[in-house]
Design an enzyme around this catalytic site. Structure first.
Site, PDB file in Angstrom:
ATOM      1  N   ARG A 195      33.829  22.223  65.024  1.00  0.00           N
ATOM      2  CA  ARG A 195      33.500  23.475  64.341  1.00  0.00           C
ATOM      3  C   ARG A 195      32.635  23.278  63.096  1.00  0.00           C
ATOM      4  O   ARG A 195      32.532  24.177  62.254  1.00  0.00           O
ATOM      5  CB  ARG A 195      34.784  24.239  63.961  1.00  0.00           C
ATOM      6  CG  ARG A 195      35.568  24.746  65.187  1.00  0.00           C
ATOM      7  CD  ARG A 195      34.723  25.732  65.977  1.00  0.00           C
ATOM      8  NE  ARG A 195      35.434  26.340  67.089  1.00  0.00           N
ATOM      9  CZ  ARG A 195      35.362  25.926  68.362  1.00  0.00           C
ATOM     10  NH1 ARG A 195      34.623  24.859  68.670  1.00  0.00           N
ATOM     11  NH2 ARG A 195      35.999  26.553  69.302  1.00  0.00           N
ATOM     12  N   LEU A 196      32.000  22.125  62.976  1.00  0.00           N
ATOM     13  CA  LEU A 196      31.069  21.891  61.862  1.00  0.00           C
ATOM     14  C   LEU A 196      29.661  22.265  62.323  1.00  0.00           C
ATOM     15  O   LEU A 196      28.764  21.431  62.438  1.00  0.00           O
ATOM     16  CB  LEU A 196      31.149  20.439  61.388  1.00  0.00           C
ATOM     17  CG  LEU A 196      32.509  20.041  60.807  1.00  0.00           C
ATOM     18  CD1 LEU A 196      32.505  18.566  60.400  1.00  0.00           C
ATOM     19  CD2 LEU A 196      32.859  20.925  59.607  1.00  0.00           C
TER      20      LEU A 196
END
Length: 216
Positions: A195-196
């Site tokens: 989720r970066l």
């Protein structure tokens, strides 16, 4: 009906591509064209589909999926019935946002800006490029209005098909035409692991596009 899956547990760990400040074009329209072309070449489903979000006079938002029909230095264009809910909301509040999502490439684009009608000549040209059935459909449907049944539409379509049967060029209804969104903010989102995600935003400041990286 009970769901058979735990939807909170559904997730994808994105890892197909990366997006950096050095890799993007200097102008957001050019960067958008690159991504749209790649979506088309990847055979993404409905690559020109977008979510158009508007607000009414009371500030209440609404959204729907429409199709992009043009993109150039002036902005992003789409076509509709001017009397529809979205048409009326854009008359009341001439600002909107567009959201494109291409799951096949793990990409999303958000566009914000002011909206205005395209010229009658542009609307005429696009209207007459459509299949004749679609041209007649623009006359048939009182878009967004309550109707008693589907049969009302089918009967009206039959009547107009007969009326325009010998007409090579169906006239464009005055209530139907194009809008163009002139962007002042465009954000490119590329899915990344854990989720970066990569988020590169273009913001128009004093007539110049500024490129910024945003936290995911």
């Amino acid at each position: 009906m009970a769901l058979t899956h735990n939807i909170a547990a559904i997730r994808v760990n994105y890892r197909k591509h990366a997006l950096t400040e050095d890799s993007v074009a200097g102008h957001p329209i050019e960067q958008f064209k690159v991504w749209l072309q790649e979506a088309i070449e990847a055979q993404a489903e409905e690559p020109t589909a977008l979510v158009l979000s508007t607000v009414n006079a009371a500030g209440r938002p609404s959204a729907r999926v429409v199709l992009l029909k043009g993109v150039d230095a002036q902005g992003f264009s789409f076509y509709t019935n001017y009397n529809s809910r979205k048409g009326q909301e854009l008359e009341q509040r001439p600002y909107a946002s567009l959201t494109f999502f291409w799951p096949a490439l793990e990409r999303q684009v958000r566009v914000e800006g002011k909206v205005g009608k395209v010229s009658p000549q542009e609307s005429d040209a696009y209207f007459h490029s459509r299949p004749k059935g679609s041209q007649i459909g623009a006359w048939v449907s009182p878009q967004s209005q309550v109707i008693p049944s589907r049969q009302v539409l089918e009967q009206r379509e039959k009547e107009l098909a007969e009326k325009f049967a010998g007409t090579e060029l169906v006239p464009r209804p005055e209530h139907w035409g194009g809008f163009r969104l002139e962007p002042d903010y465009v954000e490119f989102w590329q899915g990344r692991p854990s989720r970066l995600h990569d988020r590169i935003a273009y913001e128009l400041e004093n007539g110049l596009w500024q490129v910024k990286r945003l936290a995911p």
